[in-house]
Design a protein around this motif. Sequence first.
Motif, PDB file in Angstrom:
ATOM      1  N   THR A  51     -25.740 -74.124  23.463  1.00  0.00           N
ATOM      2  CA  THR A  51     -27.114 -74.359  23.904  1.00  0.00           C
ATOM      3  C   THR A  51     -27.988 -73.133  23.699  1.00  0.00           C
ATOM      4  OG1 THR A  51     -26.526 -73.743  26.168  1.00  0.00           O
ATOM      5  CG2 THR A  51     -26.413 -76.071  25.608  1.00  0.00           C
ATOM      6  N   TYR A  52     -27.417 -71.954  23.879  1.00  0.00           N
ATOM      7  CA  TYR A  52     -28.195 -70.722  23.706  1.00  0.00           C
ATOM      8  C   TYR A  52     -28.410 -70.415  22.228  1.00  0.00           C
ATOM      9  CZ  TYR A  52     -27.617 -70.076  28.688  1.00  0.00           C
ATOM     10  OH  TYR A  52     -27.670 -70.253  30.050  1.00  0.00           O
ATOM     11  N   VAL A  53     -27.439 -70.754  21.408  1.00  0.00           N
ATOM     12  CA  VAL A  53     -27.616 -70.605  19.963  1.00  0.00           C
ATOM     13  C   VAL A  53     -28.732 -71.532  19.495  1.00  0.00           C
ATOM     14  CG1 VAL A  53     -26.535 -70.895  17.704  1.00  0.00           C
ATOM     15  CG2 VAL A  53     -25.233 -69.908  19.586  1.00  0.00           C
ATOM     16  N   GLY A  54     -28.693 -72.783  19.959  1.00  0.00           N
ATOM     17  CA  GLY A  54     -29.724 -73.742  19.592  1.00  0.00           C
ATOM     18  C   GLY A  54     -31.093 -73.335  20.099  1.00  0.00           C
ATOM     19  N   ALA A  55     -31.150 -72.801  21.327  1.00  0.00           N
ATOM     20  CA  ALA A  55     -32.429 -72.357  21.887  1.00  0.00           C
ATOM     21  C   ALA A  55     -33.013 -71.206  21.077  1.00  0.00           C
ATOM     22  CB  ALA A  55     -32.241 -71.934  23.340  1.00  0.00           C
ATOM     23  N   LEU A  56     -32.155 -70.292  20.630  1.00  0.00           N
ATOM     24  CA  LEU A  56     -32.619 -69.167  19.812  1.00  0.00           C
ATOM     25  C   LEU A  56     -33.145 -69.653  18.465  1.00  0.00           C
ATOM     26  CD1 LEU A  56     -32.966 -66.168  19.248  1.00  0.00           C
ATOM     27  CD2 LEU A  56     -30.566 -66.093  18.512  1.00  0.00           C
ATOM     28  N   VAL A  57     -32.403 -70.554  17.822  1.00  0.00           N
ATOM     29  CA  VAL A  57     -32.837 -71.102  16.534  1.00  0.00           C
ATOM     30  C   VAL A  57     -34.163 -71.837  16.696  1.00  0.00           C
ATOM     31  CG1 VAL A  57     -32.286 -72.757  14.704  1.00  0.00           C
ATOM     32  CG2 VAL A  57     -30.514 -71.244  15.602  1.00  0.00           C
ATOM     33  N   PHE A  58     -34.284 -72.609  17.772  1.00  0.00           N
ATOM     34  CA  PHE A  58     -35.526 -73.334  18.038  1.00  0.00           C
ATOM     35  C   PHE A  58     -36.702 -72.370  18.195  1.00  0.00           C
ATOM     36  CE2 PHE A  58     -38.564 -74.837  21.244  1.00  0.00           C
ATOM     37  CZ  PHE A  58     -39.018 -76.001  20.635  1.00  0.00           C
ATOM     38  N   GLU A  59     -36.515 -71.312  18.979  1.00  0.00           N
ATOM     39  CA  GLU A  59     -37.586 -70.338  19.199  1.00  0.00           C
ATOM     40  C   GLU A  59     -37.990 -69.656  17.896  1.00  0.00           C
ATOM     41  OE1 GLU A  59     -39.421 -69.775  21.746  1.00  0.00           O
ATOM     42  OE2 GLU A  59     -38.365 -71.088  23.119  1.00  0.00           O
ATOM     43  N   LEU A  60     -37.013 -69.306  17.075  1.00  0.00           N
ATOM     44  CA  LEU A  60     -37.317 -68.632  15.813  1.00  0.00           C
ATOM     45  C   LEU A  60     -38.058 -69.557  14.858  1.00  0.00           C
ATOM     46  CD1 LEU A  60     -33.981 -66.668  15.243  1.00  0.00           C
ATOM     47  CD2 LEU A  60     -36.196 -65.726  15.946  1.00  0.00           C
ATOM     48  N   ILE A  61     -37.589 -70.801  14.751  1.00  0.00           N
ATOM     49  CA  ILE A  61     -38.251 -71.757  13.852  1.00  0.00           C
ATOM     50  C   ILE A  61     -39.684 -72.000  14.306  1.00  0.00           C
ATOM     51  CG2 ILE A  61     -38.288 -74.152  13.054  1.00  0.00           C
ATOM     52  CD1 ILE A  61     -35.250 -74.127  13.155  1.00  0.00           C
ATOM     53  N   ARG A  62     -39.872 -72.212  15.597  1.00  0.00           N
ATOM     54  CA  ARG A  62     -41.210 -72.496  16.108  1.00  0.00           C
ATOM     55  C   ARG A  62     -42.132 -71.282  15.963  1.00  0.00           C
ATOM     56  NH1 ARG A  62     -42.569 -74.337  22.222  1.00  0.00           N
ATOM     57  NH2 ARG A  62     -41.804 -72.235  22.635  1.00  0.00           N
ATOM     58  N   THR A  63     -41.605 -70.103  16.246  1.00  0.00           N
ATOM     59  CA  THR A  63     -42.427 -68.892  16.169  1.00  0.00           C
ATOM     60  C   THR A  63     -42.906 -68.636  14.752  1.00  0.00           C
ATOM     61  OG1 THR A  63     -41.281 -67.872  18.049  1.00  0.00           O
ATOM     62  CG2 THR A  63     -42.468 -66.402  16.554  1.00  0.00           C
ATOM     63  N   TYR A  64     -41.980 -68.678  13.799  1.00  0.00           N
ATOM     64  CA  TYR A  64     -42.350 -68.373  12.419  1.00  0.00           C
ATOM     65  C   TYR A  64     -43.120 -69.517  11.767  1.00  0.00           C
ATOM     66  CZ  TYR A  64     -39.689 -64.066  12.509  1.00  0.00           C
ATOM     67  OH  TYR A  64     -39.252 -62.799  12.811  1.00  0.00           O
ATOM     68  N   ALA A  65     -42.808 -70.753  12.153  1.00  0.00           N
ATOM     69  CA  ALA A  65     -43.556 -71.889  11.607  1.00  0.00           C
ATOM     70  C   ALA A  65     -45.006 -71.842  12.081  1.00  0.00           C
ATOM     71  CB  ALA A  65     -42.908 -73.205  12.030  1.00  0.00           C
ATOM     72  N   PHE A  66     -45.201 -71.490  13.348  1.00  0.00           N
ATOM     73  CA  PHE A  66     -46.558 -71.419  13.883  1.00  0.00           C
ATOM     74  C   PHE A  66     -47.329 -70.242  13.286  1.00  0.00           C
ATOM     75  CE2 PHE A  66     -49.795 -70.414  17.097  1.00  0.00           C
ATOM     76  CZ  PHE A  66     -50.364 -71.664  17.263  1.00  0.00           C
ATOM     77  N   GLU A  67     -46.604 -69.157  12.964  1.00  0.00           N
ATOM     78  CA  GLU A  67     -47.273 -67.979  12.417  1.00  0.00           C
ATOM     79  C   GLU A  67     -47.663 -68.163  10.958  1.00  0.00           C
ATOM     80  OE1 GLU A  67     -46.470 -63.165  11.760  1.00  0.00           O
ATOM     81  OE2 GLU A  67     -45.088 -64.389  12.952  1.00  0.00           O
ATOM     82  N   TYR A  68     -46.750 -68.728  10.162  1.00  0.00           N
ATOM     83  CA  TYR A  68     -46.983 -68.803   8.718  1.00  0.00           C
ATOM     84  C   TYR A  68     -47.492 -70.171   8.258  1.00  0.00           C
ATOM     85  CZ  TYR A  68     -44.498 -64.370   8.573  1.00  0.00           C
ATOM     86  OH  TYR A  68     -44.128 -63.070   8.771  1.00  0.00           O
ATOM     87  N   ALA A  69     -47.323 -71.199   9.086  1.00  0.00           N
ATOM     88  CA  ALA A  69     -47.823 -72.534   8.711  1.00  0.00           C
ATOM     89  C   ALA A  69     -48.387 -73.222   9.940  1.00  0.00           C
ATOM     90  CB  ALA A  69     -46.696 -73.353   8.089  1.00  0.00           C
TER      91      ALA A  69
END
Length: 317
Positions: A261-279
């Motif tokens: 769950t913590y691995v998934g939460a980290l991946v989710f945060e990274l995807i959302r952060t970078y997706a929101f920043e660059y797209a």
Amino acid sequence: MARVDKTLLTLSIAFVVLLIADFLLADWMRFIGLQTLARGAVALGLLVLWRTGLVSFGHALFFGFGAYAAALMSRHGISDAFVLTFGATFAAGLLAFVIGFLMRRYRAIFFALLNMAFSMILYGVLVKTEEFGSSDGFGVAKPTFLGYAPDGEAVQITLFAFTLVLSYLIVVGVHFYLKSTLGHMTMAIRENEIRVEYLGYSAEKAIHIKYVMSGLLAGFGGAIMALAIGQVDPDSMANWTVSGEFVFITILSGTGSVAATYVGALVFELIRTYAFEYAPQIWQLILGGTLLGIIMFLPEGLWSLKSRLLKSKGSAS
């Protein structure tokens, strides 16, 4: 020789590494780490329910309840992070205990949507009540830690270490719970609830316990999020979209391990952060595409990659 608990060993190594890294991370990395630990705790509670065959679309109810409980205690002069966190966690657990008497009677889509209905009731109350800041919410004061009042960057460093220690204790506790008799009953209830009843166990009571546990974990996550952000508001704490994020993380993680769950939460945060920043125009499309890809190609979640790699190594040797 006693068999080594690989999951416990992995969790302990990760805990030590992250505790050391706390003093080296940049502020934005530490902030992502705090959000990961907060959302990971909620997803851990969903994992307990998921293994029982139950899905909740409304765990923002307990997440938001815990966040607002911590914020309200802070508004009334309580600043100690231990009191705020434990008080908010207990409040969310108490709410789950009361609602659990109703929820334990339902299964499948009825269980999922009834949870969502309760969460939207909370959202409506928060939005319409001026004492709770209405739709704007209100701020949370900087926490203290047993009398220690850090300032500047030390606030985030101390809060991350505080959260990391509690998260480690929580995830280890859930790990041993799932290995216990009551924990193993999760799978039995999912496969054949009637047979569990014939064996003399109450499936409803077992589900009630798991529901309260998931509420406690979600309340803890909400309290940590409130302290990390320093602000609570209905849209980011109690809306149905927040519940969707937790379900997203659980699907992304898989139910193979408590660490997932913590691995998934980290991946989710990274995807959302970078997706929101660059797209920023299509970041939600990116998240949706990621979820679609996981469902199609990794239906058991990211944690299933571990077993796939082990199988590939075994076949190669």
